[in-house]
Design an enzyme around this catalytic site. Structure first.
Site, mmCIF file in Angstrom:
data_model
loop_
_atom_site.group_PDB
_atom_site.id
_atom_site.type_symbol
_atom_site.label_atom_id
_atom_site.label_comp_id
_atom_site.label_asym_id
_atom_site.label_seq_id
_atom_site.Cartn_x
_atom_site.Cartn_y
_atom_site.Cartn_z
ATOM 1 N NE ARG A 132 -2.607 1.792 -0.982
ATOM 2 C CZ ARG A 132 -2.947 1.460 -2.220
ATOM 3 N NH1 ARG A 132 -3.674 0.398 -2.458
ATOM 4 N NH2 ARG A 132 -2.562 2.165 -3.241
ATOM 5 C CE LYS A 172 -0.572 28.351 -5.977
ATOM 6 N NZ LYS A 172 -1.396 28.925 -7.036
ATOM 7 C CG ASP A 220 -0.504 37.711 -10.857
ATOM 8 O OD1 ASP A 220 -0.657 36.479 -10.934
ATOM 9 O OD2 ASP A 220 -1.038 38.418 -9.989
#
Ligand code: SF4
Length: 637
Positions: free
Chosen positions: A104, A139, A223
């Site tokens: 797993r 991120k 941006d």
């Protein structure tokens, strides 16, 4: 032996592996301990259940070895390789209890990293006919940054800054607090003179300020700009500083962003919301035969029984387990010749669909061309449809008065039969990477100009080698066809198509291999971008690459810019030389990989009982005109 990149990855992964195993196994796997004989050894088959790009095999291996160092983990593919559903990724053998305890955790790492690589590859493919580079962001899952960024590289993307310390990114808040772009940059440069500096701009006025900074910035971030503003920004920057687009980039919209001409596109979604790639592990007893043994036996039996009635043609980019059964192997040109000469009743083509179409066009009545997977297409061929090429031809006719008197249409063999027929009808011809210079000379002897599709790079590289300048060539855009003045000024019109394997090689790859392996020779395929070809020591077709390496002296070292199954095979065939891929993440052709031992065995089984599976046929009128264009090429060769 593991390379530096793998060692770096594992150094970052090991604390996470320890944490994950402690979380999952804790005081022990109660079920396996109770249910399994501790002496029982088994074999686990790690298999892809969905199409995607693999990343994280070294991490998965480390999980198994952390649980039990006696386990043997054998990868069957490489990180960065595209795989199809059912494809075997790795074999794991050892005590059954150890395999099941580690399963797993190993799959969790492998599925997430492969999910990132798969999503990245989709973005990279979506912009592959532009010069844009896909970047990741910060991120990432906390603690997993090195793994996430490694997976992005395996998908063909590039890494943005790793953390806050390795690059300065001056955002609007920094600018406002420092009193403007110029003072903010000055402060950063004074404190960290060696750090690359990027500035975020919100509009064209700020872009002007950022472009005025001296010495020039390393990068400017646009941006959340709309497409029209981005286009104006690209024109304003005029290549002085690389521009990065950022903010809410989706797969559906990334191609339009790339078409504005920005250099880089950063995509948070690559690492903040990738769907996991579906991968499973099935265990079986060690003495059970490998399915591939059965498939090998079935193919061998069919070949023996069908004898001269069957010929198998295999392209060099095929898998090893498939190509070993090819009676003849070659590149597109060689296989076209082989198909034209073949006497067998059944021609099984292990390659992609357009190649089987060529064989079907060149064979005689009574012969049958079959392909093990009829959906094995070609990304490059799909960039040009008949409708789009005809629309371009009409525009050329309007601008020049008579397209048929002005342009010879030339299609690369990597195109549909319909486009070859288009060339046949309009006095044009087919070419391969092996004969492109001859064919282009022939075409230009007949008419003053050339319309070349679908591979812009082969067309551009060949034309440059013939002495044409960049100014004499025009890149055709289906979305925004060029204006009449530019059409009239161009001698060569190039379609905006590219192969998503060869497109991946970048000029930076040449610099990297030369730095890591001083004296290495770089040899590349002409489907690679111009910047790569210019830096290479040698350029030529697949056959040329094979022949150059075969003729080289022992000890020769090569970095090869072409499909990676061929590169690996060349290293196996020439152990006295050192042969590596030019790219850090070797690119594999996914559609060539769709031909497997399984679907080849199935096709031949059916053939033995008289059933023609996946026969490739070309409609008679299309075949007639396409044959004319092919015959013009074969007469030149
Ligand atoms: S390597 Fe490129 S050109 Fe060749 S079949 Fe694959 S996608 Fe098409």
């Amino acid at each position: 032996m593991r390379d530096d990149a793998t060692e770096t990855l594992l150094t970052a992964a090991r604390p996470l592996i320890d944490l994950a195993l402690a979380e999952d196994i804790g005081r022990g796997d109660a079920t396996s301990r109770a249910a399994l004989d501790p002496k029982l050894e088994m074999c686990g088959r790690v298999v892809a259940k969905a199409p995607g790009v693999v990343a994280g095999l070294p991490v998965a291996e480390d999980v198994f070895l952390s649980v039990d160092p006696t386990v043997c983990f054998k990868p069957q593919v490489s990180d960065g390789q595209e795989v199809t559903p059912g494809e075997l990724l790795a074999l794991v053998t050892g005590p059954a209890a150890s395999l099941l305890a580690a399963e797993r955790t190993a799959l969790n790492f492998l599925q997430r990293m492969s999910g990132i690589a798969t999503l990245t590859r989709r973005f990279v493919d979506a912009v592959s006919t532009t010069g844009a580079t896909i970047l990741d962001t910060r991120k990432t899952v906390p603690g997993h940054r090195a793994l996430d960024k490694y997976a992005v590289r395996m998908g063909g993307g590039h890494n943005h800054r790793h953390s806050l310390f390795d690059m300065a990114l001056i955002k609007d808040n920094h600018v406002d607090a420092a009193g403007g772009i110029r003072p903010a940059v000055a402060r950063v440069r004074e404190r960290y003179p060696r750090l690359p500096v990027e500035v975020e701009v919100r509009d064209l006025a700020e872009l002007g300020q950022a472009l005025a900074v001296e010495p020039p910035l390393d990068r400017i971030l646009l941006d959340n700009m709309d497409l029209a503003t981005m286009r104006r920004a690209v024109a304003q920057a005029a290549g002085r500083v690389p521009l990065e687009a950022s903010g809410g980039v989706t797969l559906a919209g990334v191609a339009e962003i790339a078409a504005t001409g920005v250099d880089l596109i950063s995509v948070g979604a690559l690492t903040h919301s990738p769907p996991a790639l579906d991968i499973s592990m099935k265990v079986s007893h060690l003495h059970e035969p490998e399915p591939s043994e059965t498939h090998r036996a079935r193919v061998g039996r069919a070949k023996a029984r069908l004898g001269d009635r069957l010929i198998i043609l295999g392209h060099h980019y095929q898998r090893d387990e498939v190509i070993q059964f090819a009676d003849l192997r070659g590149d597109s040109l060689q296989l076209a010749r082989d198909a034209a000469r073949a006497e067998a009743e059944f021609i099984v083509f292990c390659g992609v669909h357009f190649m089987a179409e060529v064989a079907a066009i060149l064979t005689r009545p009574g012969q049958h061309v079959l392909i093990p997977d009829p959906t094995a297409g070609c990304y490059l061929a799909d960039t040009a449809t008949l409708e789009a090429v005809e629309a371009a031809w009409e525009r050329l006719a309007v601008v020049t008065g008579d397209a048929d008197a002005t342009y010879t249409p030339v299609t690369y063999v990597n195109s549909s039969a319909a486009l070859k027929a288009f060339c046949g009808r309009h006095g044009g011809v087919v070419c391969t990477s092996g004969n492109a210079p001859q064919v282009l000379r022939w075409a230009l002897d007949r008419r003053p100009r050339l319309f070349f599709f679908p591979d812009q790079h082969l067309g551009r590289n060949t034309a440059h080698a013939m002495g044409f300048s960049a100014e004499q060539m025009l890149l055709w855009s289906v979305a925004r066809p060029p204006d009449p003045d530019r059409i009239r000024a161009a001698d060569i019109i190039l379609w905006r198509g590219a192969c998503n394997v060869h497109q991946r090689f970048r000029p930076a790859d040449v610099g990297r291999v030369r730095q890591q392996h001083p004296g290495i020779r770089v040899i590349v395929h002409p489907e690679c971008p111009r910047g790569v070809v210019e830096l290479a020591d040698d350029v030529g077709s697949t056959a040329h690459i094979i022949n150059r390496i075969a003729a080289a002296e022992p000890g020769a070292r090569w970095a090869v810019g072409t499909e990676s199954r061929l590169v690996h095979r060349l290293q196996d065939q020439h152990p006295e030389q050192r042969i590596i891929s030019l790219a850090a993440v070797p690119p594999f052709c996914a559609t060539m990989g769709q031909i497997t031992l399984q679907n080849l065995a199935f096709l031949l089984d059916r053939l033995l009982v008289g059933e023609l599976v996946n026969e490739v046929r070309v409609e008679a009128e299309t075949a007639r005109w396409a044959r004319l264009a092919l015959d013009r090429m074969l007469a030149l060769a």
